[in-house]
Design a protein around this motif. Structure first.
Motif, short mmCIF file in Angstrom:
data_model
loop_
_atom_site.label_atom_id
_atom_site.label_comp_id
_atom_site.label_asym_id
_atom_site.label_seq_id
_atom_site.Cartn_x
_atom_site.Cartn_y
_atom_site.Cartn_z
N GLU A 47 0.83 -1.21 0.00
CA GLU A 47 0.00 0.00 0.00
C GLU A 47 0.86 1.25 0.00
O GLU A 47 0.56 2.23 -0.70
CB GLU A 47 -0.96 0.00 1.20
N ALA A 48 1.96 1.24 0.77
CA ALA A 48 2.87 2.40 0.79
C ALA A 48 3.48 2.61 -0.59
O ALA A 48 3.58 3.75 -1.07
CB ALA A 48 3.96 2.20 1.84
N LYS A 50 2.15 1.73 -3.45
CA LYS A 50 1.07 2.23 -4.30
C LYS A 50 0.86 3.72 -4.08
O LYS A 50 0.74 4.49 -5.04
CB LYS A 50 -0.22 1.47 -3.99
N GLN A 51 0.84 4.15 -2.82
CA GLN A 51 0.64 5.57 -2.52
C GLN A 51 1.81 6.41 -3.03
O GLN A 51 1.61 7.51 -3.56
CB GLN A 51 0.43 5.79 -1.01
N ASP A 52 3.04 5.92 -2.89
CA ASP A 52 4.21 6.62 -3.43
C ASP A 52 4.10 6.76 -4.94
O ASP A 52 4.42 7.81 -5.51
CB ASP A 52 5.51 5.88 -3.09
N THR A 53 3.64 5.69 -5.59
CA THR A 53 3.48 5.72 -7.04
C THR A 53 2.43 6.75 -7.46
O THR A 53 2.65 7.51 -8.41
CB THR A 53 3.09 4.32 -7.55
N LEU A 54 1.32 6.78 -6.76
CA LEU A 54 0.27 7.75 -7.08
C LEU A 54 0.76 9.18 -6.86
O LEU A 54 0.46 10.07 -7.67
CB LEU A 54 -0.98 7.48 -6.25
N ARG A 55 1.52 9.42 -5.78
CA ARG A 55 2.08 10.76 -5.54
C ARG A 55 3.05 11.15 -6.65
O ARG A 55 3.04 12.28 -7.14
CB ARG A 55 2.76 10.83 -4.18
#
Length: 92
Positions: A47-48, A50-55
């Motif tokens: 999840e971390a 994924k969130q880094d990728t989205l940012r």
């Protein structure tokens, strides 16, 4: 502090857990706790990421700053060869 939680397992999975526990000379309880802990840790990392990728995607859409795949490959090849190469500067 730990608090009790119940979990329902089908008979086949329960036997598999018990067999593994016996093989490892651990309790079924230990096997299940370890499995849950490893699963949660792995999913938190996923999840971390994924969130880094989205940012990063949002930042790219706002700035257009990037490196090409070729630029990254060349940099990684230098590092692999033992060179002290700095990451190339991003560009638009």
């Amino acid at each position: 502090m730990a608090s009790p939680t119940s979990i329902k397992l089908d008979d086949e999975l329960k036997v598999r857990v018990q067999t593994l526990a016996e093989t490892r000379r651990r309790s079924s309880h230990w096997i299940m706790r370890e499995a849950i802990a490893q699963y949660v840790e792995r999913e938190e990392k996923r999840e971390a990421f994924k969130q880094d990728t989205l940012r990063a995607w949002e930042e790219y859409k706002q700035t257009g700053m990037h490196l090409t795949g070729e630029e990254v490959d060349d940099w990684l090849k230098k590092l692999e060869a033992g060179e002290d190469a700095e990451l190339p500067a991003c560009h638009s």
